[in-house]
Write an enzyme that holds these catalytic residues in place. Sequence first.
Site, PDB file in Angstrom:
ATOM      1  N   MET A 165      39.218  37.208  34.230  1.00 15.56           N
ATOM      2  CA  MET A 165      38.556  35.974  34.207  1.00 15.56           C
ATOM      3  C   MET A 165      38.209  36.242  35.614  1.00 15.56           C
ATOM      4  O   MET A 165      37.786  34.843  36.241  1.00 15.56           O
ATOM      5  CB  MET A 165      39.985  34.867  34.358  1.00 15.56           C
ATOM      6  CG  MET A 165      40.623  35.029  32.970  1.00 15.56           C
ATOM      7  SD  MET A 165      41.460  33.577  32.504  1.00 15.56           S
ATOM      8  CE  MET A 165      42.709  33.416  34.125  1.00 15.56           C
TER       9      MET A 165
ATOM     10  N   VAL B 147      48.916  46.233  41.451  1.00  9.87           N
ATOM     11  CA  VAL B 147      48.286  46.528  42.833  1.00  9.87           C
ATOM     12  C   VAL B 147      48.903  45.309  44.079  1.00  9.87           C
ATOM     13  O   VAL B 147      48.602  44.132  43.600  1.00  9.87           O
ATOM     14  CB  VAL B 147      46.763  46.705  42.855  1.00  9.87           C
ATOM     15  CG1 VAL B 147      46.223  47.019  44.131  1.00  9.87           C
ATOM     16  CG2 VAL B 147      46.443  47.727  41.798  1.00  9.87           C
TER      17      VAL B 147
ATOM     18  N   SER C  25      44.089  36.391  41.706  1.00 11.25           N
ATOM     19  CA  SER C  25      42.890  35.618  41.985  1.00 11.25           C
ATOM     20  C   SER C  25      43.662  34.233  42.698  1.00 11.25           C
ATOM     21  O   SER C  25      42.759  33.607  43.481  1.00 11.25           O
ATOM     22  CB  SER C  25      42.176  35.257  40.810  1.00 11.25           C
ATOM     23  OG  SER C  25      41.569  36.511  40.435  1.00 11.25           O
ATOM     24  N   ARG C  26      44.719  33.948  42.391  1.00 12.08           N
ATOM     25  CA  ARG C  26      45.276  32.512  42.650  1.00 12.08           C
ATOM     26  C   ARG C  26      45.883  32.673  44.231  1.00 12.08           C
ATOM     27  O   ARG C  26      46.066  31.739  44.536  1.00 12.08           O
ATOM     28  CB  ARG C  26      46.418  32.161  41.678  1.00 12.08           C
ATOM     29  CG  ARG C  26      45.837  31.595  40.339  1.00 12.08           C
ATOM     30  CD  ARG C  26      46.917  30.999  39.524  1.00 12.08           C
ATOM     31  NE  ARG C  26      46.351  30.485  38.284  1.00 12.08           N
ATOM     32  CZ  ARG C  26      46.335  31.083  36.875  1.00 12.08           C
ATOM     33  NH1 ARG C  26      46.884  32.293  36.803  1.00 12.08           N
ATOM     34  NH2 ARG C  26      45.896  30.404  36.034  1.00 12.08           N
TER      35      ARG C  26
ATOM     36  N   GLY D 290      43.324  44.660  42.149  1.00  8.64           N
ATOM     37  CA  GLY D 290      44.039  44.791  40.914  1.00  8.64           C
ATOM     38  C   GLY D 290      42.900  45.192  39.740  1.00  8.64           C
ATOM     39  O   GLY D 290      43.368  45.903  39.087  1.00  8.64           O
ATOM     40  N   HIS D 291      42.018  44.301  39.687  1.00 11.45           N
ATOM     41  CA  HIS D 291      41.060  44.368  38.619  1.00 11.45           C
ATOM     42  C   HIS D 291      40.391  45.823  38.786  1.00 11.45           C
ATOM     43  O   HIS D 291      40.005  46.464  37.525  1.00 11.45           O
ATOM     44  CB  HIS D 291      39.920  43.218  38.538  1.00 11.45           C
ATOM     45  CG  HIS D 291      40.447  41.915  38.425  1.00 11.45           C
ATOM     46  ND1 HIS D 291      40.564  40.855  39.469  1.00 11.45           N
ATOM     47  CD2 HIS D 291      41.159  41.152  37.497  1.00 11.45           C
ATOM     48  CE1 HIS D 291      41.030  39.824  38.901  1.00 11.45           C
ATOM     49  NE2 HIS D 291      41.224  40.074  38.026  1.00 11.45           N
TER      50      HIS D 291
HETATM   51  P1  AMP Z   1      43.231  37.933  35.070  1.00 10.02           P
HETATM   52  O1  AMP Z   1      41.734  38.113  35.610  1.00 10.02           O
HETATM   53  O2  AMP Z   1      44.075  37.468  36.164  1.00 10.02           O
HETATM   54  O3  AMP Z   1      43.184  37.544  33.733  1.00 10.02           O
HETATM   55  O4  AMP Z   1      43.571  39.701  34.965  1.00 10.02           O
HETATM   56  C1  AMP Z   1      42.625  40.606  34.309  1.00 10.02           C
HETATM   57  C2  AMP Z   1      43.612  41.965  34.298  1.00 10.02           C
HETATM   58  O5  AMP Z   1      43.754  42.367  35.683  1.00 10.02           O
HETATM   59  C3  AMP Z   1      44.813  41.714  33.677  1.00 10.02           C
HETATM   60  O6  AMP Z   1      45.038  42.803  32.720  1.00 10.02           O
HETATM   61  C4  AMP Z   1      45.730  41.719  34.571  1.00 10.02           C
HETATM   62  O7  AMP Z   1      47.055  42.082  34.296  1.00 10.02           O
HETATM   63  C5  AMP Z   1      45.141  42.447  35.734  1.00 10.02           C
HETATM   64  N1  AMP Z   1      45.544  42.372  37.119  1.00 10.02           N
HETATM   65  C6  AMP Z   1      45.742  41.025  37.740  1.00 10.02           C
HETATM   66  N2  AMP Z   1      46.215  41.319  38.924  1.00 10.02           N
HETATM   67  C7  AMP Z   1      46.438  42.547  38.912  1.00 10.02           C
HETATM   68  C8  AMP Z   1      47.236  43.369  39.956  1.00 10.02           C
HETATM   69  N3  AMP Z   1      47.394  42.792  41.110  1.00 10.02           N
HETATM   70  N4  AMP Z   1      47.442  44.605  39.905  1.00 10.02           N
HETATM   71  C9  AMP Z   1      47.116  45.249  38.667  1.00 10.02           C
HETATM   72  N5  AMP Z   1      46.328  44.553  37.599  1.00 10.02           N
HETATM   73  C10 AMP Z   1      46.082  43.306  37.724  1.00 10.02           C
END
Ligand code: AMP
Length: 283
Positions: free
Chosen positions: A30, A176, A186-187, A36-37
């Site tokens: 998103m 991560v 992101s939050r 992490g991403h």
């Molecule tokens: P989001 O943008 O929050 O929907 O996350 C997109 C992808 O990144 C999802 O598969 C999440 O699980 C992964 N993700 C988000 N935060 C982390 C993190 N800290 N470590 C590893 N993967 C992450």
Amino acid sequence: MEIIKTKAEMQKRAKELRKSGNSVGFVPTMGFLHEGHLQLAHRSIQENEITVMSIFVNPLQFGPEEDFEAYPRDSERDQLLAENAGVDILFMPDHSNIYNQEASFEIKVNKRTDVLCGKSRPGHFDGVSTILIKLFNIIIPDKVYMGLKDAQQVAVVDSLIHYFDFPIELITVETVRETDGLARSSRNVYLSDEERKEARQLYQALKLGETLIQNGERNPQIIIAKVSEYIKKNITGTIDYVEIFSFPDLTVLKSIERRIILALAVKFSKARLIDNILIEVEK
Ligand code: AMP
């Protein structure tokens, strides 16, 4: 890096990639990218000829009282980060392009969603599943990369892929963290300075649970009580849940055994944060 903004163009490109025999790794996000991403992207780049990352804040997975409008967005910064990471194609469609017809179908997830975030966020995983079915059909990836930070999402997507027979392999990546243990999210930008300091205790709380298990505690209720007590003592935010289930089935356990998830969600003034650890217990 190619930037694609419509599903028609993405579908055309995906077909070309298939025809030319390129393996495609897909990283759905998103946006408001963080390390992490980028770890997901790195893993995909290592394992595939082409890596497609999508950035789409999916309204269907947000409840009416949730932070869809306020969700952080920075498309220019995201483009730079994705390009520097080595992403080949960044798919950034508009809502009107993705949801361009009346909703003639509804996806309802029946398994693995009556607990954790599925319970606190009714309809969330229906929305996640709907967008992923669409994105899988648009991008036709060989592998999809998802983070274990959202472990329940991994459990639901695992069952979605099998149920709908998508010929896609789900690859999971460890959470991560910041140097103090806070899971990247992101939050996190919505935490006040004080909350940010406290938030490191979330991981400490999970580690406390892990230590109890390592020391032989097998009663989930005792572990949940001690982890909750630790959070209440060290964090001003309010607990949404602290739970233990089997993983990935997410069933209730009388006693800790095999692979389990210890997961928590805590609400701060402007951000609801989640975190978890998976623990393997020898019988
Ligand atoms: P989001 O943008 O929050 O929907 O996350 C997109 C992808 O990144 C999802 O598969 C999440 O699980 C992964 N993700 C988000 N935060 C982390 C993190 N800290 N470590 C590893 N993967 C992450």
